[in-house]
Design a protein around this motif. Structure first.
Motif, PDB file in Angstrom:
ATOM      1  N   THR A 108       0.834  -1.205   0.000  1.00 47.13           N
ATOM      2  CA  THR A 108       0.000   0.000   0.000  1.00 47.13           C
ATOM      3  C   THR A 108       0.864   1.249   0.000  1.00 47.13           C
ATOM      4  OG1 THR A 108      -1.777  -1.140   1.202  1.00 47.13           O
ATOM      5  CG2 THR A 108      -1.776   1.272   1.263  1.00 47.13           C
ATOM      6  N   LEU A 109       1.890   1.266   0.839  1.00 46.43           N
ATOM      7  CA  LEU A 109       2.779   2.425   0.911  1.00 46.43           C
ATOM      8  C   LEU A 109       3.513   2.637  -0.405  1.00 46.43           C
ATOM      9  CD1 LEU A 109       4.335   1.939   4.474  1.00 46.43           C
ATOM     10  CD2 LEU A 109       2.467   3.476   3.804  1.00 46.43           C
ATOM     11  N   LEU A 146      -2.541   8.477   7.962  1.00 46.69           N
ATOM     12  CA  LEU A 146      -1.218   8.978   7.575  1.00 46.69           C
ATOM     13  C   LEU A 146      -1.310  10.404   7.036  1.00 46.69           C
ATOM     14  CD1 LEU A 146       0.368   5.840   5.858  1.00 46.69           C
ATOM     15  CD2 LEU A 146       1.211   6.981   7.919  1.00 46.69           C
ATOM     16  N   ARG A 147      -2.332  10.665   6.234  1.00 48.17           N
ATOM     17  CA  ARG A 147      -2.488  12.019   5.685  1.00 48.17           C
ATOM     18  C   ARG A 147      -2.682  13.038   6.801  1.00 48.17           C
ATOM     19  NH1 ARG A 147      -5.552   9.225   1.692  1.00 48.17           N
ATOM     20  NH2 ARG A 147      -7.507   9.725   2.741  1.00 48.17           N
ATOM     21  N   TYR A 161       5.180   6.173  -0.890  1.00 48.19           N
ATOM     22  CA  TYR A 161       5.881   6.412   0.370  1.00 48.19           C
ATOM     23  C   TYR A 161       7.138   5.538   0.401  1.00 48.19           C
ATOM     24  CZ  TYR A 161       1.719   8.665   2.374  1.00 48.19           C
ATOM     25  OH  TYR A 161       0.665   9.510   2.642  1.00 48.19           O
ATOM     26  N   LEU A 178      -6.043   3.519   6.948  1.00 45.06           N
ATOM     27  CA  LEU A 178      -4.633   3.710   7.270  1.00 45.06           C
ATOM     28  C   LEU A 178      -4.070   4.901   6.508  1.00 45.06           C
ATOM     29  CD1 LEU A 178      -1.918   2.900   8.482  1.00 45.06           C
ATOM     30  CD2 LEU A 178      -1.653   1.249   6.604  1.00 45.06           C
ATOM     31  N   LEU A 179      -4.363   5.002   5.224  1.00 40.48           N
ATOM     32  CA  LEU A 179      -3.860   6.116   4.419  1.00 40.48           C
ATOM     33  C   LEU A 179      -4.425   7.447   4.914  1.00 40.48           C
ATOM     34  CD1 LEU A 179      -4.093   4.461   0.894  1.00 40.48           C
ATOM     35  CD2 LEU A 179      -1.981   5.108   2.082  1.00 40.48           C
ATOM     36  N   THR A 218       2.573   1.705  -3.373  1.00 39.34           N
ATOM     37  CA  THR A 218       1.617   2.152  -4.385  1.00 39.34           C
ATOM     38  C   THR A 218       1.374   3.651  -4.299  1.00 39.34           C
ATOM     39  OG1 THR A 218       0.514  -0.001  -4.380  1.00 39.34           O
ATOM     40  CG2 THR A 218      -0.734   1.856  -5.258  1.00 39.34           C
ATOM     41  N   HIS A 219       1.428   4.175  -3.068  1.00 36.84           N
ATOM     42  CA  HIS A 219       1.172   5.607  -2.861  1.00 36.84           C
ATOM     43  C   HIS A 219       2.471   6.391  -2.700  1.00 36.84           C
ATOM     44  CE1 HIS A 219      -2.806   3.914  -2.158  1.00 36.84           C
ATOM     45  NE2 HIS A 219      -3.270   5.105  -2.429  1.00 36.84           N
ATOM     46  N   VAL A 232      -7.130  -0.363   4.231  1.00 36.68           N
ATOM     47  CA  VAL A 232      -5.969   0.417   3.796  1.00 36.68           C
ATOM     48  C   VAL A 232      -6.361   1.877   3.592  1.00 36.68           C
ATOM     49  CG1 VAL A 232      -4.764  -1.537   2.763  1.00 36.68           C
ATOM     50  CG2 VAL A 232      -6.370  -0.216   1.368  1.00 36.68           C
ATOM     51  N   GLU A 233      -7.639   2.106   3.242  1.00 37.83           N
ATOM     52  CA  GLU A 233      -8.098   3.484   3.068  1.00 37.83           C
ATOM     53  C   GLU A 233      -8.036   4.243   4.387  1.00 37.83           C
ATOM     54  OE1 GLU A 233      -9.719   0.842   1.971  1.00 37.83           O
ATOM     55  OE2 GLU A 233      -9.574   1.064  -0.210  1.00 37.83           O
TER      56      GLU A 233
END
Length: 231
Positions: A22-23, A114-115, A28, A110-111, A25-26, A107-108
Motif C-alpha cells: 500500500t505504501l 497517515l495524511r 511512500y 490507514l492512508l 503504491t502511494h 488500507v483506506e
C-alpha cells in the motif's frame, strides 16, 4: 523533496506485505522490522517520519518500544494492533503513541490517518513563529485575541471550554486520552475525573456543533478520549 519515510514494525509477514505494498503504491518510502530490537535499531539509524507499530512483537511489547522511541524523539507513532480493549488503547496513547488503529483495518483508513499525521507535521513545521489563528471549517480560533468564531459569529465560551477547544485544536487529528486532557486542563488534582470532563465537553459541543449528537469537530473515542477532526 524526498517522500516521507515510514518504519513498518510488524511481525506478521502477510500484514507487513499488505502495508508495504500500500505504501509503495502511494509512493511512500519505507523500512521494515519484524522485532522490537530491529525496530529500535531502524528508528535510530534512519530517523523515520512516522512509525507504524504492532504491539504484539515476539521479543518486546510495543508499549516498551513507544517509551524507548519517546526517550529521544517525537516521531509520530501510529499503533496497528489486534488488541481492542480500551485499556490497551489508553496505555499506548498515554505512553506517547499519536494514533491507534485496531486490526483488521482498511488500507483506506490507514492512508487517511497517515495524511492527517503528515498534515499536522507540515502545519507545525511551516515557519518559526507559532500559528496565531486556527481555522477548521466554519470555526476560527484567534489565540492572540482569545476568541472563537463560528460562521463569523463570536462564541461565548467559559475559560475551561476555551482551554479544551484550544488543546484539541493544537493536537488536530490526534487522539487525546482522558488522563492527558485532565492533566493539561486542570493539573494532577483532576486526574481521571472523566465525569467532569464529559460535562464540560458536552457544553462545549452544544456551542460549536450543529448537531451535538452527530459531531463534526470533536470525535469521541469511547473509553479512551477525544480527537479534533479536520472539517
Amino acid at each position: 523533496m524526498n517522500k516521507p519515510l515510514i518504519l513498518v514494525v510488524e511481525d506478521d509477514a502477510a500484514v507487513r506485505n499488505l502495508i508495504t505494498t500500500t505504501l509503495e503504491t502511494h509512493q511512500y518510502r519505507f523500512r521494515t522490522a519484524a522485532t522490537g530490537e530491529t525496530a529500535i535499531t531502524e528508528a535510530v539509524s534512519y530517523n523515520p517520519d512516522v512509525v507504524l507499530l504492532d504491539l504484539g512483537l515476539p521479543d518486546m511489547d510495543g508499549i516498551d518500544i513507544i517509551h524507548k522511541i519517546r526517550s529521544w524523539a517525537k516521531t509520530p507513532i501510529i499503533v496497528l494492533s489486534a488488541r481492542s480493549e480500551d485499556t490497551d488503547k489508553i496505555d499506548a496513547l498515554d505512553a506517547g503513541a499519536d494514533d491507534y488503529l485496531t486490526k483488521p483495518f482498511s488500507v483506506e483508513e490507514l492512508l487517511a490517518r497517515l495524511r492527517v499525521t503528515f498534515r499536522r507535521l507540515n502545519d507545525s513545521g511551516n515557519g518559526s513563529t507559532p500559528v496565531s489563528v486556527f481555522t477548521n471549517g466554519d470555526m476560527e480560533i484567534n489565540y492572540a485575541a482569545g476568541t472563537v468564531t463560528l460562521k463569523k459569529e463570536e462564541l461565548h465560551l467559559t475559560p475551561i471550554e476555551y482551554k479544551l477547544l484550544c488543546l484539541l485544536a493544537k493536537n488536530e487529528g490526534k487522539v487525546l486520552t482522558h488522563t492527558y486532557i485532565t492533566k493539561e486542563i486542570w493539573g494532577s488534582a483532576w486526574d481521571n475525573d472523566v465525569a467532569s470532563l464529559r460535562v464540560f465537553m458536552a457544553t462545549l459541543r452544544k456551542k460549536i456543533e450543529a448537531d451535538p449528537s452527530n459531531p463534526q469537530y470533536i470525535q469521541t473515542h469511547i473509553g479512551v478520549g477525544y480527537r479534533m477532526l479536520k472539517v
